[in-house]
Design a protein around this motif. Structure first.
Motif, PDB file in Angstrom:
ATOM      1  N   ALA A  61       4.899 -14.295  -4.078  1.00  0.00           N
ATOM      2  CA  ALA A  61       5.503 -12.793  -3.861  1.00  0.00           C
ATOM      3  C   ALA A  61       3.954 -11.949  -4.292  1.00  0.00           C
ATOM      4  CB  ALA A  61       6.449 -12.607  -4.944  1.00  0.00           C
ATOM      5  N   ASP A  62       3.262 -12.464  -5.080  1.00  0.00           N
ATOM      6  CA  ASP A  62       2.202 -11.401  -5.419  1.00  0.00           C
ATOM      7  C   ASP A  62       1.151 -11.322  -4.333  1.00  0.00           C
ATOM      8  OD1 ASP A  62       3.068 -10.826  -7.948  1.00  0.00           O
ATOM      9  OD2 ASP A  62       1.882 -12.402  -9.001  1.00  0.00           O
ATOM     10  N   ILE A  63       0.940 -12.753  -3.820  1.00  0.00           N
ATOM     11  CA  ILE A  63       0.247 -12.731  -2.285  1.00  0.00           C
ATOM     12  C   ILE A  63       0.528 -11.884  -1.271  1.00  0.00           C
ATOM     13  CG2 ILE A  63      -0.693 -14.418  -0.701  1.00  0.00           C
ATOM     14  CD1 ILE A  63      -0.961 -16.586  -2.948  1.00  0.00           C
ATOM     15  N   SER A  64       1.843 -11.803  -1.204  1.00  0.00           N
ATOM     16  CA  SER A  64       2.310 -11.213   0.089  1.00  0.00           C
ATOM     17  C   SER A  64       2.500  -9.540  -0.431  1.00  0.00           C
ATOM     18  CB  SER A  64       3.896 -11.372   0.331  1.00  0.00           C
ATOM     19  OG  SER A  64       4.738 -11.167  -0.806  1.00  0.00           O
ATOM     20  N   ASP A  65       2.374  -9.236  -1.567  1.00  0.00           N
ATOM     21  CA  ASP A  65       2.142  -7.863  -2.065  1.00  0.00           C
ATOM     22  C   ASP A  65       0.767  -7.516  -1.636  1.00  0.00           C
ATOM     23  OD1 ASP A  65       4.973  -7.526  -2.507  1.00  0.00           O
ATOM     24  OD2 ASP A  65       4.393  -7.816  -4.917  1.00  0.00           O
ATOM     25  N   MET A  66      -0.001  -8.355  -2.208  1.00  0.00           N
ATOM     26  CA  MET A  66      -1.495  -7.965  -2.012  1.00  0.00           C
ATOM     27  C   MET A  66      -1.800  -7.886  -0.496  1.00  0.00           C
ATOM     28  SD  MET A  66      -3.579 -10.397  -4.382  1.00  0.00           S
ATOM     29  CE  MET A  66      -3.198 -10.657  -6.233  1.00  0.00           C
ATOM     30  N   LYS A  67      -1.264  -8.791   0.326  1.00  0.00           N
ATOM     31  CA  LYS A  67      -1.520  -8.841   1.837  1.00  0.00           C
ATOM     32  C   LYS A  67      -1.088  -7.233   2.357  1.00  0.00           C
ATOM     33  CE  LYS A  67      -1.490 -13.562   3.153  1.00  0.00           C
ATOM     34  NZ  LYS A  67      -0.925 -14.654   3.812  1.00  0.00           N
ATOM     35  N   ALA A  68       0.148  -7.005   1.803  1.00  0.00           N
ATOM     36  CA  ALA A  68       0.552  -5.636   2.434  1.00  0.00           C
ATOM     37  C   ALA A  68      -0.162  -4.718   1.908  1.00  0.00           C
ATOM     38  CB  ALA A  68       2.199  -5.351   1.887  1.00  0.00           C
ATOM     39  N   ALA A  69      -0.730  -4.692   0.821  1.00  0.00           N
ATOM     40  CA  ALA A  69      -1.650  -3.594   0.151  1.00  0.00           C
ATOM     41  C   ALA A  69      -2.915  -3.603   0.996  1.00  0.00           C
ATOM     42  CB  ALA A  69      -1.875  -3.640  -1.313  1.00  0.00           C
ATOM     43  N   ALA A  70      -3.466  -4.667   1.471  1.00  0.00           N
ATOM     44  CA  ALA A  70      -4.639  -4.762   2.219  1.00  0.00           C
ATOM     45  C   ALA A  70      -4.322  -4.387   3.552  1.00  0.00           C
ATOM     46  CB  ALA A  70      -5.204  -6.273   2.194  1.00  0.00           C
ATOM     47  N   GLU A  71      -3.216  -4.410   4.189  1.00  0.00           N
ATOM     48  CA  GLU A  71      -2.894  -4.038   5.683  1.00  0.00           C
ATOM     49  C   GLU A  71      -2.946  -2.485   5.521  1.00  0.00           C
ATOM     50  OE1 GLU A  71       0.369  -5.377   7.943  1.00  0.00           O
ATOM     51  OE2 GLU A  71      -0.292  -7.308   7.487  1.00  0.00           O
ATOM     52  N   LYS A  72      -2.291  -1.830   4.398  1.00  0.00           N
ATOM     53  CA  LYS A  72      -2.146  -0.515   4.330  1.00  0.00           C
ATOM     54  C   LYS A  72      -3.517   0.114   3.917  1.00  0.00           C
ATOM     55  CE  LYS A  72       0.308   2.933   1.553  1.00  0.00           C
ATOM     56  NZ  LYS A  72       1.371   3.290   0.302  1.00  0.00           N
ATOM     57  N   ALA A  73      -4.248  -0.640   3.357  1.00  0.00           N
ATOM     58  CA  ALA A  73      -5.688   0.158   3.051  1.00  0.00           C
ATOM     59  C   ALA A  73      -6.468   0.175   4.504  1.00  0.00           C
ATOM     60  CB  ALA A  73      -6.408  -0.717   1.947  1.00  0.00           C
ATOM     61  N   ALA A  74      -6.228  -1.177   5.309  1.00  0.00           N
ATOM     62  CA  ALA A  74      -6.913  -1.185   6.473  1.00  0.00           C
ATOM     63  C   ALA A  74      -6.613  -0.157   7.447  1.00  0.00           C
ATOM     64  CB  ALA A  74      -6.907  -2.624   7.184  1.00  0.00           C
ATOM     65  N   ASN A  75      -5.205   0.374   7.705  1.00  0.00           N
ATOM     66  CA  ASN A  75      -4.710   1.174   8.508  1.00  0.00           C
ATOM     67  C   ASN A  75      -4.754   2.700   7.518  1.00  0.00           C
ATOM     68  OD1 ASN A  75      -4.132  -0.434  10.151  1.00  0.00           O
ATOM     69  ND2 ASN A  75      -1.896  -1.218   9.184  1.00  0.00           N
ATOM     70  N   PHE A  76      -5.626   2.881   6.862  1.00  0.00           N
ATOM     71  CA  PHE A  76      -5.770   4.131   6.114  1.00  0.00           C
ATOM     72  C   PHE A  76      -6.376   5.260   7.383  1.00  0.00           C
ATOM     73  CE2 PHE A  76      -8.479   6.960   3.694  1.00  0.00           C
ATOM     74  CZ  PHE A  76      -7.580   7.355   2.798  1.00  0.00           C
ATOM     75  N   ASP A  77      -5.590   6.334   7.390  1.00  0.00           N
ATOM     76  CA  ASP A  77      -5.775   7.403   8.274  1.00  0.00           C
ATOM     77  C   ASP A  77      -5.687   8.779   7.570  1.00  0.00           C
ATOM     78  OD1 ASP A  77      -6.316   8.927  10.418  1.00  0.00           O
ATOM     79  OD2 ASP A  77      -4.378   8.754  11.173  1.00  0.00           O
ATOM     80  N   PRO A  78      -6.841   9.097   6.947  1.00  0.00           N
ATOM     81  CA  PRO A  78      -6.360  10.505   6.020  1.00  0.00           C
ATOM     82  C   PRO A  78      -6.289  11.557   6.800  1.00  0.00           C
ATOM     83  CG  PRO A  78      -8.948   9.655   5.996  1.00  0.00           C
ATOM     84  CD  PRO A  78      -8.015   8.716   6.544  1.00  0.00           C
ATOM     85  N   LEU A  79      -6.611  11.696   8.034  1.00  0.00           N
ATOM     86  CA  LEU A  79      -6.320  12.681   8.984  1.00  0.00           C
ATOM     87  C   LEU A  79      -4.781  12.792   9.547  1.00  0.00           C
ATOM     88  CD1 LEU A  79      -7.421  15.449  10.348  1.00  0.00           C
ATOM     89  CD2 LEU A  79      -7.831  14.088  12.263  1.00  0.00           C
ATOM     90  N   GLY A  80      -4.340  11.463   9.715  1.00  0.00           N
ATOM     91  CA  GLY A  80      -2.892  11.285  10.228  1.00  0.00           C
ATOM     92  C   GLY A  80      -2.112  11.678   8.871  1.00  0.00           C
ATOM     93  N   ASP A  81      -2.534  11.278   7.679  1.00  0.00           N
ATOM     94  CA  ASP A  81      -1.834  11.649   6.486  1.00  0.00           C
ATOM     95  C   ASP A  81      -1.564  12.985   6.262  1.00  0.00           C
ATOM     96  OD1 ASP A  81      -1.428   8.814   6.424  1.00  0.00           O
ATOM     97  OD2 ASP A  81      -3.002   8.612   4.356  1.00  0.00           O
ATOM     98  N   ILE A  82      -2.638  13.742   6.567  1.00  0.00           N
ATOM     99  CA  ILE A  82      -2.826  15.136   6.295  1.00  0.00           C
ATOM    100  C   ILE A  82      -1.970  15.739   7.251  1.00  0.00           C
ATOM    101  CG2 ILE A  82      -4.258  17.336   6.333  1.00  0.00           C
ATOM    102  CD1 ILE A  82      -6.357  15.336   5.125  1.00  0.00           C
ATOM    103  N   THR A  83      -1.927  15.543   8.534  1.00  0.00           N
ATOM    104  CA  THR A  83      -1.270  15.871   9.499  1.00  0.00           C
ATOM    105  C   THR A  83       0.324  15.717   9.468  1.00  0.00           C
ATOM    106  OG1 THR A  83      -3.006  15.242  11.262  1.00  0.00           O
ATOM    107  CG2 THR A  83      -0.698  15.939  11.991  1.00  0.00           C
ATOM    108  N   LYS A  84       0.817  14.592   8.690  1.00  0.00           N
ATOM    109  CA  LYS A  84       2.140  14.414   8.455  1.00  0.00           C
ATOM    110  C   LYS A  84       2.462  15.124   7.400  1.00  0.00           C
ATOM    111  CE  LYS A  84       2.216   9.598  10.125  1.00  0.00           C
ATOM    112  NZ  LYS A  84       2.036   8.131   9.772  1.00  0.00           N
ATOM    113  N   ALA A  85       1.500  15.354   6.314  1.00  0.00           N
ATOM    114  CA  ALA A  85       1.936  16.281   5.124  1.00  0.00           C
ATOM    115  C   ALA A  85       2.156  17.557   5.467  1.00  0.00           C
ATOM    116  CB  ALA A  85       1.008  16.038   4.022  1.00  0.00           C
ATOM    117  N   TYR A  86       1.194  18.100   6.343  1.00  0.00           N
ATOM    118  CA  TYR A  86       1.195  19.729   6.569  1.00  0.00           C
ATOM    119  C   TYR A  86       1.290  19.757   8.164  1.00  0.00           C
ATOM    120  CZ  TYR A  86      -0.531  19.657   1.989  1.00  0.00           C
ATOM    121  OH  TYR A  86      -0.763  19.536   0.375  1.00  0.00           O
ATOM    122  N   PRO A  87       2.365  19.431   8.717  1.00  0.00           N
ATOM    123  CA  PRO A  87       2.464  19.762  10.335  1.00  0.00           C
ATOM    124  C   PRO A  87       2.358  21.171  10.744  1.00  0.00           C
ATOM    125  CG  PRO A  87       4.579  19.187   9.298  1.00  0.00           C
ATOM    126  CD  PRO A  87       3.441  19.366   8.276  1.00  0.00           C
TER     127      PRO A  87
END
Length: 142
Positions: A61-87
């Motif tokens: 379970a910890d390994i799958s959580d780490m994989k999910a966190a690594a995928e989330k970090a790999a798909n990091f898009d600050p501009l997209g996050d800002i666009t979603k936050a302040y459309p």
């Protein structure tokens, strides 16, 4: 667990002496103790196997959580996050930029017509080549 007092244990001991007899009682108690030890060892083995399986499941379970966190970090898009936050702010800025690029300057003699290609830039004279030349030979008398 069991609420057995000293008087109950004394009664059980007397009954055992009467049923088994004083001669075979030590051998029976020894066999009973050995059997109880085997049962406890088996229970401990089962418990340790169960705990190992539980730890392994937690690791997975910890390994799958780490994989999910690594995928989330790999798909990091600050501009997209800002666009979603302040459309609305982003849409307003984009609309202003688009309106500014579509606005044509006021019609003047030196401004090209809308849709016309930009004129070629005028060549710039090289300052090294013109440094030795004078304008005296071109009709000016000095």
């Amino acid at each position: 667990m069991f609420d057995i007092g000293w008087t109950e244990l004394l009664v059980v001991a007397v009954v055992m002496i009467l049923v088994v007899g004083p001669k075979d009682l030590p051998r029976m108690l020894r066999t009973f103790g050995q059997t109880l030890g085997k049962v406890r060892r088996m229970a401990n083995d089962f418990q340790s196997t169960f705990n190992d399986a539980l730890r392994e499941a937690e690791k997975q379970a910890d390994i799958s959580d780490m994989k999910a966190a690594a995928e989330k970090a790999a798909n990091f898009d600050p501009l997209g996050d800002i666009t979603k936050a302040y459309p609305q702010k982003h849409a307003g800025a984009a609309a202003k930029a688009q309106a500014a690029s579509q606005t044509t300057p006021a019609a003047s003699d030196d401004a090209p017509a809308a849709g016309a290609p930009d004129p070629a830039p005028e060549p710039v004279a090289d300052p090294d080549k013109t440094a030795g030349q004078t304008t005296a030979g071109k009709g000016d008398t000095a």
